[in-house]
Design a protein around this motif. Structure first.
Motif, PDB file in Angstrom:
ATOM      1  N   SER A  80       2.438 -13.272  32.478  1.00 49.01           N
ATOM      2  CA  SER A  80       3.641 -13.721  33.059  1.00 49.01           C
ATOM      3  C   SER A  80       4.515 -14.372  31.858  1.00 49.01           C
ATOM      4  CB  SER A  80       3.416 -14.776  34.088  1.00 49.01           C
ATOM      5  OG  SER A  80       4.535 -15.300  34.433  1.00 49.01           O
ATOM      6  N   VAL A  81       5.649 -13.763  31.666  1.00 47.53           N
ATOM      7  CA  VAL A  81       6.441 -14.062  30.549  1.00 47.53           C
ATOM      8  C   VAL A  81       7.062 -15.463  31.127  1.00 47.53           C
ATOM      9  CG1 VAL A  81       8.494 -13.635  29.213  1.00 47.53           C
ATOM     10  CG2 VAL A  81       6.879 -11.731  29.621  1.00 47.53           C
ATOM     11  N   GLU A  82       7.467 -15.515  32.116  1.00 48.00           N
ATOM     12  CA  GLU A  82       7.829 -16.757  32.642  1.00 48.00           C
ATOM     13  C   GLU A  82       6.904 -18.099  32.404  1.00 48.00           C
ATOM     14  OE1 GLU A  82      10.191 -16.815  36.616  1.00 48.00           O
ATOM     15  OE2 GLU A  82       9.067 -15.114  36.963  1.00 48.00           O
ATOM     16  N   ARG A  83       5.609 -17.831  32.734  1.00 46.05           N
ATOM     17  CA  ARG A  83       4.496 -18.856  32.383  1.00 46.05           C
ATOM     18  C   ARG A  83       4.614 -19.228  31.057  1.00 46.05           C
ATOM     19  NH1 ARG A  83       4.796 -22.235  34.952  1.00 46.05           N
ATOM     20  NH2 ARG A  83       6.276 -20.983  36.158  1.00 46.05           N
ATOM     21  N   VAL A  84       4.618 -18.051  30.144  1.00 45.90           N
ATOM     22  CA  VAL A  84       4.410 -18.320  28.540  1.00 45.90           C
ATOM     23  C   VAL A  84       5.696 -19.206  28.070  1.00 45.90           C
ATOM     24  CG1 VAL A  84       4.529 -17.035  26.502  1.00 45.90           C
ATOM     25  CG2 VAL A  84       3.079 -16.211  28.454  1.00 45.90           C
ATOM     26  N   ARG A  85       6.811 -18.973  28.707  1.00 49.74           N
ATOM     27  CA  ARG A  85       8.150 -19.531  28.190  1.00 49.74           C
ATOM     28  C   ARG A  85       7.859 -21.101  28.630  1.00 49.74           C
ATOM     29  NH1 ARG A  85      11.642 -14.883  29.584  1.00 49.74           N
ATOM     30  NH2 ARG A  85      12.230 -14.242  27.750  1.00 49.74           N
ATOM     31  N   SER A  89       7.461 -24.385  26.088  1.00 50.60           N
ATOM     32  CA  SER A  89       8.406 -25.786  26.224  1.00 50.60           C
ATOM     33  C   SER A  89       7.442 -27.093  26.466  1.00 50.60           C
ATOM     34  CB  SER A  89       9.161 -25.461  27.416  1.00 50.60           C
ATOM     35  OG  SER A  89      10.058 -26.604  27.524  1.00 50.60           O
ATOM     36  N   GLU A  90       6.642 -26.643  27.507  1.00 49.56           N
ATOM     37  CA  GLU A  90       5.607 -27.954  27.771  1.00 49.56           C
ATOM     38  C   GLU A  90       4.898 -28.550  26.509  1.00 49.56           C
ATOM     39  OE1 GLU A  90       1.799 -28.852  30.800  1.00 49.56           O
ATOM     40  OE2 GLU A  90       3.268 -27.317  31.399  1.00 49.56           O
ATOM     41  N   TYR A  91       4.154 -27.615  25.905  1.00 51.35           N
ATOM     42  CA  TYR A  91       3.240 -27.764  24.630  1.00 51.35           C
ATOM     43  C   TYR A  91       4.102 -27.946  23.344  1.00 51.35           C
ATOM     44  CZ  TYR A  91      -0.108 -26.079  27.925  1.00 51.35           C
ATOM     45  OH  TYR A  91      -0.711 -25.939  29.103  1.00 51.35           O
ATOM     46  N   GLY A  92       5.529 -27.683  23.191  1.00 54.20           N
ATOM     47  CA  GLY A  92       6.327 -28.046  22.140  1.00 54.20           C
ATOM     48  C   GLY A  92       6.186 -27.028  21.142  1.00 54.20           C
ATOM     49  N   ASP A  96       7.104 -17.383  20.612  1.00 59.80           N
ATOM     50  CA  ASP A  96       6.389 -16.302  19.837  1.00 59.80           C
ATOM     51  C   ASP A  96       5.220 -16.764  19.599  1.00 59.80           C
ATOM     52  OD1 ASP A  96       8.515 -14.361  19.911  1.00 59.80           O
ATOM     53  OD2 ASP A  96       9.047 -14.787  17.909  1.00 59.80           O
ATOM     54  N   THR A  97       4.979 -17.895  19.327  1.00 57.83           N
ATOM     55  CA  THR A  97       3.599 -18.527  18.914  1.00 57.83           C
ATOM     56  C   THR A  97       2.820 -18.559  20.269  1.00 57.83           C
ATOM     57  OG1 THR A  97       4.128 -20.042  17.236  1.00 57.83           O
ATOM     58  CG2 THR A  97       2.362 -20.547  18.247  1.00 57.83           C
ATOM     59  N   GLU A  98       3.222 -19.069  21.514  1.00 56.54           N
ATOM     60  CA  GLU A  98       2.665 -18.974  22.713  1.00 56.54           C
ATOM     61  C   GLU A  98       2.521 -17.733  23.229  1.00 56.54           C
ATOM     62  OE1 GLU A  98       0.915 -21.021  25.800  1.00 56.54           O
ATOM     63  OE2 GLU A  98       1.124 -21.587  24.000  1.00 56.54           O
ATOM     64  N   LEU A  99       3.425 -16.719  23.061  1.00 57.08           N
ATOM     65  CA  LEU A  99       2.996 -15.412  23.426  1.00 57.08           C
ATOM     66  C   LEU A  99       1.619 -14.907  22.603  1.00 57.08           C
ATOM     67  CD1 LEU A  99       3.906 -12.959  25.049  1.00 57.08           C
ATOM     68  CD2 LEU A  99       5.322 -12.344  23.123  1.00 57.08           C
TER      69      LEU A  99
END
Length: 139
Positions: A80-85, A89-92, A96-99
């Motif tokens: 889910s691209v929405e969850r990744v976004r 944000s939540e983890y700062g 791209d890194t979270e993806l």
């Protein structure tokens, strides 16, 4: 083969670079792969899969379905691209890194790493960090 599919308006610009990176993740674990499909979608799409196939009524960033294959690891990795976004944000961290973390997470699940216990989750996080670093390694 590593394929990318899009069920949302998101797409990866450098599919070849990402496919090469995923290949290096698998090889770095002394594994091989036959077919890996990354399906990028939105929250509602992944929620429906979570409800229909796993009987979970929650949003999630990733669901991995392994397939039996004697030629290496194989499976579908829904993201889910929405969850990744939201998670970025939540983890700062940047998107791209979270993806990359989530993509590596799915591959690591197919390889056999778990994340149910605290010990497994800690090992998974270390492996994710290690595999993210491989993205910038050329071979």
């Amino acid at each position: 083969m590593i394929d990318f599919h899009y069920e949302t308006d998101f797409s990866i610009d450098a599919e070849t670079k990402f496919a090469d990176w995923i290949s290096r993740i698998v090889l770095s674990e002394d594994e091989s792969y036959s077919q890996l499909d990354f399906i990028f979608c939105d929250d509602e799409y992944l929620l429906k899969i979570n409800q229909d196939y796993l009987n979970h009524d929650t949003y999630t960033d990733i669901i991995t379905f392994p397939y039996e294959d004697n030629n290496g690891i194989a499976g579908d990795i829904f993201i889910s691209v929405e969850r990744v976004r939201d998670n970025a944000s939540e983890y700062g961290v940047d998107f791209d890194t979270e993806l990359k973390r989530v993509m590596a997470h799915g591959v690591l699940h197919l390889i056999g790493y778990g994340d149910k216990s605290e010990e497994e989750a800690s090992q998974m996080r270390l492996k994710e960090d290690e595999k993210i670093k491989l993205f910038h390694v050329e071979h």
